[in-house]
Design a protein around this motif. Sequence first.
Motif, PDB file in Angstrom:
ATOM      1  N   LEU A 281       8.187  25.535  68.360  1.00  0.00           N
ATOM      2  CA  LEU A 281       9.353  24.784  67.886  1.00  0.00           C
ATOM      3  C   LEU A 281      10.640  25.610  67.929  1.00  0.00           C
ATOM      4  N   GLN A 282      11.768  24.894  67.816  1.00  0.00           N
ATOM      5  CA  GLN A 282      13.046  25.564  67.547  1.00  0.00           C
ATOM      6  C   GLN A 282      13.423  25.274  66.081  1.00  0.00           C
ATOM      7  N   GLN A 283      14.663  25.563  65.727  1.00  0.00           N
ATOM      8  CA  GLN A 283      15.018  25.509  64.306  1.00  0.00           C
ATOM      9  C   GLN A 283      15.123  24.100  63.710  1.00  0.00           C
ATOM     10  N   HIS A 284      15.166  23.069  64.572  1.00  0.00           N
ATOM     11  CA  HIS A 284      15.278  21.712  64.031  1.00  0.00           C
ATOM     12  C   HIS A 284      13.921  21.016  63.933  1.00  0.00           C
TER      13      HIS A 284
END
Lengths: 151, 151, 151, 151
Positions: free
Chosen positions: A48-51
Amino acid sequence: MSKTPEALLAWGREVLASQPFSVLLGAELHALSRGQAELHLPMSPKLLQQHGFAHGGVVSYLADNALTYAGGAAMQVPVVTAEFKINYTRPAIGERLIARAKAMHVGSSQSVCTCEVFVVKEGVEKLCAVAQGTIARLPDAPQPRASQEAP
Amino acid sequence: MSKTPEALLAWGREVLASQPFSVLLGAELHALSRGQAELHLPMSPKLLQQHGFAHGGVVSYLADNALTYAGGAAMQVPVVTAEFKINYTRPAIGERLIARAKAMHVGSSQSVCTCEVFVVKEGVEKLCAVAQGTIARLPDAPQPRASQEAP
Amino acid sequence: MSKTPEALLAWGREVLASQPFSVLLGAELHALSRGQAELHLPMSPKLLQQHGFAHGGVVSYLADNALTYAGGAAMQVPVVTAEFKINYTRPAIGERLIARAKAMHVGSSQSVCTCEVFVVKEGVEKLCAVAQGTIARLPDAPQPRASQEAP
Amino acid sequence: MSKTPEALLAWGREVLASQPFSVLLGAELHALSRGQAELHLPMSPKLLQQHGFAHGGVVSYLADNALTYAGGAAMQVPVVTAEFKINYTRPAIGERLIARAKAMHVGSSQSVCTCEVFVVKEGVEKLCAVAQGTIARLPDAPQPRASQEAP
């Protein structure tokens, strides 16, 4: 001499298993035939990324690799992705990514392939990226016969 | 109000640390200023493909993320990569990858950025990829003021 | 309110007739529906490059314009091509070029479209280019209702 | 044996004069050196679209051709554009378009080139497009020596 469908898929899975980065991410080759490939990637927190979505780099990895498989299976020689382009169409939120690629044009030294990437959420597939690229025969690859190590 | 250079870099590193996929790969943000970004990635066995090079997906991850940082730092709003294109110019064999991206055009809703990726081998940088893409303001982002969470 | 199929095609032809460059080249809009477009270009000596093929710029013009029509007809607002990518797969030698484009993803502010360009020689169509791009709503276009002047 | 700068430019202008489509549009080759090219296009009414800007196809023609010149002059063999990508950054309103391209990487069978296109209005240049693409040696071109007919 070209491979049987079973031999082609088995060979493709061996190649995937020999790519440490693909193993790290958890990619699975679900189908491979002359000019077509389907790669899956079960989602996991590390992708994942930060969102909370799959990182764009994860989606582009899958598209890139699917393009390479489609082109490699079409040309049946060792290949690399020379270039590609990707448009992200929707945040990749779900349990699984599926990339389906096909060769649009197969030449002797390169193929042009396209790919659609879907995210599966509660069993429903939604398009999350579209890609297009050039798959090139490795420069020093022997000419027309099939190879042990493509793509 | 725009950030000081130190605040911008500190903020960029916080964002990177909050991306599980970037942490998994080991990316480091070395520089970030209005419209420019430099990301590094120390090479490690898990990042390779079957021929011993960095996997194309690793190189494209780094280019994609550097493009996003350059665009996000230029626009100072939360952003995503809408699309990009990458040409691989040389197998990425070496100790480290360095991606340098810059914003070529900055608009209110999107930026166009370019990126060069170098592989460093025994201290020598060689170009291994060139990328270009569109960095878009997140659709529901508040209009012109800077944000805590970009890119 | 969206247009009838006949009204959509009539409107598309009016737009084409109002583009001096399209008139100069001789493009013809053969079909236009929600998210799909087909543009033709009869070959003529002025469209060639030095080897006797259609100039790459002619093929990319047709792909670009077909992408715009597909996106514009899908979104029914005034649009422009924000970016696109094209792979040429074969020299364009023949009597006519046909570009078929479709919208793969339609959002409120932009669409992602793909296009195949064929060259027709002695009645046989062969793929000569594949394209993919982003069609964006004109920045100052009124929000959701259809417009008189797209794409 | 490679050409002198004067011979290279003279040869490039001959090639341009032999492209009917380039003559139709009015393109001018202003500079050509090993890996760099500058093409100009004076604006005229026939090059516009319906909003009074240069048609996107005109801008992409110029970028495509400049990329080809940069790659062809770098490789000094007959070449074609295999693929390219373009981002439009601003409506092309002005008296003249200028495309400046350079080879970023030069290989034996292909080059990767980038290009910036500017529109000149009242003497001021503004960036209106950014492009990147692959310039490939013509498949049947003789190997390493320079050619009469590139790009």
